[in-house]
Design a protein around this motif. Sequence first.
Motif, PDB file in Angstrom:
ATOM      1  N   ASN A  50      19.306   9.663 -14.183  1.00 58.52           N
ATOM      2  CA  ASN A  50      18.094  11.436 -13.215  1.00 58.52           C
ATOM      3  C   ASN A  50      18.399  10.424 -11.922  1.00 58.52           C
ATOM      4  OD1 ASN A  50      18.948  12.809 -15.213  1.00 58.52           O
ATOM      5  ND2 ASN A  50      16.368  13.034 -15.495  1.00 58.52           N
ATOM      6  N   CYS A  84      23.439  20.616  -4.818  1.00 54.55           N
ATOM      7  CA  CYS A  84      23.255  19.399  -4.861  1.00 54.55           C
ATOM      8  C   CYS A  84      23.852  18.176  -4.778  1.00 54.55           C
ATOM      9  CB  CYS A  84      22.363  19.642  -6.741  1.00 54.55           C
ATOM     10  SG  CYS A  84      21.665  21.023  -6.898  1.00 54.55           S
ATOM     11  N   ALA A  85      25.377  18.733  -4.688  1.00 49.93           N
ATOM     12  CA  ALA A  85      25.930  17.324  -4.796  1.00 49.93           C
ATOM     13  C   ALA A  85      26.597  17.085  -6.141  1.00 49.93           C
ATOM     14  CB  ALA A  85      25.988  16.709  -3.069  1.00 49.93           C
ATOM     15  N   GLN A 128      22.227  19.445 -11.364  1.00 50.22           N
ATOM     16  CA  GLN A 128      21.280  19.222 -11.160  1.00 50.22           C
ATOM     17  C   GLN A 128      20.703  20.825 -11.175  1.00 50.22           C
ATOM     18  OE1 GLN A 128      21.005  16.804  -7.881  1.00 50.22           O
ATOM     19  NE2 GLN A 128      22.194  15.381  -8.817  1.00 50.22           N
ATOM     20  N   ARG A 170      22.215   9.257  -5.104  1.00 48.57           N
ATOM     21  CA  ARG A 170      23.662  10.318  -5.444  1.00 48.57           C
ATOM     22  C   ARG A 170      24.036  11.505  -4.661  1.00 48.57           C
ATOM     23  NH1 ARG A 170      27.964   6.519  -7.549  1.00 48.57           N
ATOM     24  NH2 ARG A 170      26.530   5.022  -8.944  1.00 48.57           N
ATOM     25  N   GLY A 171      23.196  12.526  -4.804  1.00 51.07           N
ATOM     26  CA  GLY A 171      22.930  13.802  -4.894  1.00 51.07           C
ATOM     27  C   GLY A 171      22.795  13.890  -3.434  1.00 51.07           C
ATOM     28  N   ARG A 179      30.150  12.829 -10.198  1.00 49.27           N
ATOM     29  CA  ARG A 179      29.604  13.155 -12.226  1.00 49.27           C
ATOM     30  C   ARG A 179      31.019  14.721 -12.279  1.00 49.27           C
ATOM     31  NH1 ARG A 179      23.888  12.772 -14.219  1.00 49.27           N
ATOM     32  NH2 ARG A 179      23.539  10.249 -13.083  1.00 49.27           N
ATOM     33  N   ASP A 225      19.839   7.700 -10.979  1.00 53.77           N
ATOM     34  CA  ASP A 225      21.172   7.691 -10.220  1.00 53.77           C
ATOM     35  C   ASP A 225      21.684   9.064  -9.280  1.00 53.77           C
ATOM     36  OD1 ASP A 225      23.826   5.651  -9.950  1.00 53.77           O
ATOM     37  OD2 ASP A 225      23.802   8.128 -11.056  1.00 53.77           O
ATOM     38  N   ALA A 226      21.755   9.963 -10.118  1.00 53.68           N
ATOM     39  CA  ALA A 226      21.834  11.698  -9.601  1.00 53.68           C
ATOM     40  C   ALA A 226      21.329  11.635  -8.603  1.00 53.68           C
ATOM     41  CB  ALA A 226      21.634  12.265 -11.190  1.00 53.68           C
ATOM     42  N   GLN A 227      20.283  11.305  -8.609  1.00 56.86           N
ATOM     43  CA  GLN A 227      18.576  12.223  -7.202  1.00 56.86           C
ATOM     44  C   GLN A 227      19.360  11.194  -6.163  1.00 56.86           C
ATOM     45  OE1 GLN A 227      16.551  14.702  -6.646  1.00 56.86           O
ATOM     46  NE2 GLN A 227      17.795  14.891  -8.470  1.00 56.86           N
ATOM     47  N   GLU A 265      25.979  14.406 -17.416  1.00 56.97           N
ATOM     48  CA  GLU A 265      24.714  15.456 -17.554  1.00 56.97           C
ATOM     49  C   GLU A 265      25.338  15.942 -15.799  1.00 56.97           C
ATOM     50  OE1 GLU A 265      21.693  12.815 -17.806  1.00 56.97           O
ATOM     51  OE2 GLU A 265      20.628  14.376 -19.523  1.00 56.97           O
TER      52      GLU A 265
END
Lengths: 154, 816
Positions: B712, A134-135, A96, B718-719, A139, B714-716, A93
């Motif tokens: 999600n 979105c950096a 973003q 980190r971003g 990932r 976790d992604a937010q 995934e």
Amino acid sequence: MPQLSINGQSYFTDSPPDSPLLWVIREDLRLTGTKFGCGGGYCGSCTVHINGQPVRSCMVKLGDVDSNAVITTIEGLDPSDAHPVQRAWIEHEVPQCGYCQSGQIMQAAALLAVNPNPTTDEIVQHMNGNLCRCATYSRMVTAIHRAAQLAKEA
Amino acid sequence: MGDMKTPQQGMTRRDFLVRSTVVAGSGFLSIGLPGLASKDAAAAGTAAFTPSIWFTMTPDGKTTMHIVKAEMGQHIGTGLAQVIADELEVKWADVRLDTPLESVANFAVYGLAYTVNSGSITTEFDRIARAGAAGRMALIEAGAKVLGVDAGGCYAKDSRVVQKSTGKSVTYGEILQKVTIDKKFAYPADFKSIALKSRDQYSLIGKSVASLDVPAKTNGKAKYGIDVFLPNMVYGALVIPRTRYSSKVVSVDDSEAKKIPGFIKAVKIEEAMGKCTGWVVAIADKYPTAVKAAKVLKVKYDAGPYAALDTPALLAQYKDLAKNEKESAAWVLEGDVDKGFSEAEKTLEMEYTTDMICHATMEPLNCTVQMTNGEWHVHIGTQSTSFARMTLTGYLATVLKKKPEDLKVFVHQYLVGGGFGGKQDYDDILAAAWCVKEVGRPVKLIHTRESNFATSFARTPTYHKLKAGIRDGKLVSMNQDIVCGWMGARFGVGKKYGSDWLQLDSVDGKSQDIDQWSIGGSDHWYEVKNHRVRAWNHETTTWAVQASALRTVSNSYNIFVVESFMDEVAHAAGRDPLEFRLSMLNGKGGNRGIPNTGYPPGTPSDYYMDRLWISLPWASENSWPSYESATVGGALRLANCLRVAAGKAGWGTRRLPPNTGLGIAVTAAEERQSPTWVAGIAEVTVDPATGSYSINRLTIAMDPGIVVNPKNVDAQIRGSALWGASQIMSERLTLKNGGFEQSNFHQYQPIRLAQVPEIDVTIIASDHHPSGVGEPASTIVAPAVANAIYNAVGARVRHMPIAPEAVLEAIKKAKA
């Protein structure tokens, strides 16, 4: 009228020869997966392959594209959209907002084509020209390692 | 944001209606509002069906969730659908998403489509869970009827209604085909009959289900606003005005442009509502031609009142303004600050400043507008289709001299290629609409990166003066003065503009406006007996740089200032910065959070949440069942995060290499009424010879309450943490001669892969009401890094971004 070979198909365009290839691909041919980000080669959103090389399509003039050039866009990367990089991107995934991701995937696929087993340092070096606001960077690195693995399993 | 004066319009209904109609062997289940139900009734007997507010289930068992929140990287459609599907007990594989068209009629059905403030899950969670549960209850009743059994003995699971004792079951699809459902959940009595699941009963909430928007983002099929094509459309490229705001076009010479084949027209945009000042758009049959033409159009400007402004001048004016204490507006006033200072053994006074940054979304601003059959259609990826519609309606009414109610405006939503607060202004839509009027064809207006930067909606520069009083090693009194450009005025809110929506009253008895979006974050959760925050609005800034909200809004500078200063105070008091913070994060008094009963009327939460979260249409009537405030637990939850992060980072226990330090920061961004508890530790190594530094590692612990989709979240985290790193390491927007100096990514540099530090994320999923995760972690990086730099080499930086030169200067100062 200039003819282009993109994703194995022939296209004609009436755009003037000084048009950036990006806009021909996107707006004339409506292959909109290739994105406009900066127009100056700084961000990599518009990355396509020309004869297997990752190229910033915003920096290439239509008139400079060789008539025999083989151009591949995100739409033509894999007939089933299942290139190892695409599969790894979904598994981890990565996207973003997703806007830069076509360019990221094309850049990553070009790396694996010449270096099937890149180190993290090699990945960083190869991908550093592609911006992601979105950096999603970490990932991406994980997914590229995973794609290398998937390519071997295939 | 657009015209924000009538956000509640058309949203007064509060009952749920669950109904289906059986038409020629097929039925549809909808859950929505009575006003809509009458439309359903009208549609009964035909196959046509107007979708309802939250979801629509069709007889094939597929359920479509109608998502009005913008998809801009947070996978919000998936998160919201998980909540509904969990309560509805529908199979996840049968879930689909769609986005309703924005129109006057749909606004009344779906409410305000506005995605902002990391608020989507926080504000939607309770009501969509109830909507899902209401659907499940209606289906169980109907299913029992089909099975010929008692509903009391049935349960729902995986899109089936099952009789417990026999295991006999019927699918949701079969139920819809066989019986009509018409069930009303009246407010308030029936709402109590909706039993929401307890956390241990969740089957989808808390699971990292694959986000539904991801696959199309890997193969070029995802459609963003920039990917729209309409028949006969032409392209527009903007001629960049000299100043960011308020220049006027004196003349346009298109003689060179006319020589370019494909050039159609140079359109001077009709200004109204203070938008699109000095804008000229070159129209052509192709985009590169429009760009070429824009470059050779000779536009003469009256550069306007801001033509001489630059960033240093603004900061100088801020300092002067802060000297005028009488004109300040106090927004935090606890105890007696001045008395506190007089009783202190030691005082500490510091100035902090921050520069502008901008959103620089990867998808440049763009939109496509069409006028056909008297209808205006806007195609765009935006944070608010509702405000887009309202703003264009207002503009057209003005420039076409029509009544707003006679204008038919529709906004079609697409994926948003990065938002961060940068896609809630609509100047481009207005300009494109005016071009449509001028050329009589649909117009696709796309910003070049250069025009996108030139028309940035910037985060205001800021100036802060802080004072601390220390006694017995304790912080006994604290004052923060803040000067910056408040954004409210730009959106027509504030007493001066006849609307107090989003504005708080000052607490100094003067009832002045306070723009929480420009001051928030200074109202920290530490117990300080005497605490005051005073603010000044520098309105010139608001207009000159078009000040706007940018990821965490004012927290993005105030957390840097507050958390850096807290460290300074800790050191001055001879205390360890971790122990010092924990001693004040004690959850006492106002820092305890609001108890579990929801927020009672009259509290600041009530005001802010109700006013801002207008997607809670009933909140203003104070009638929606109160749900738990995100503030529950208060500062104790923040302390808990801090202990976890500090422990994982090895605070006080690790031996660090030379010139390396750890730095702490905590935040309860976004707003005091909607906090997400986050602590972060940065490990930084500084080169004392050059002042350059590298962030080696960020350790982050967040308690956002219930976690809907951990992957999600976790992604937010980190971003957003990298967003925070980016804004101190390399991003800087500066004003010169009234215009922004940076034009593309060679000058304005967001973080790249090679700069990415290691990030250790801990999500502390608690049982509390969920709060937003897309922004808060971005605020802790700047102060944590500044504090780590101090701990590494003893140099204190008080300006953001943190430039190596500033670090070097601070090193020299520390040695002197």
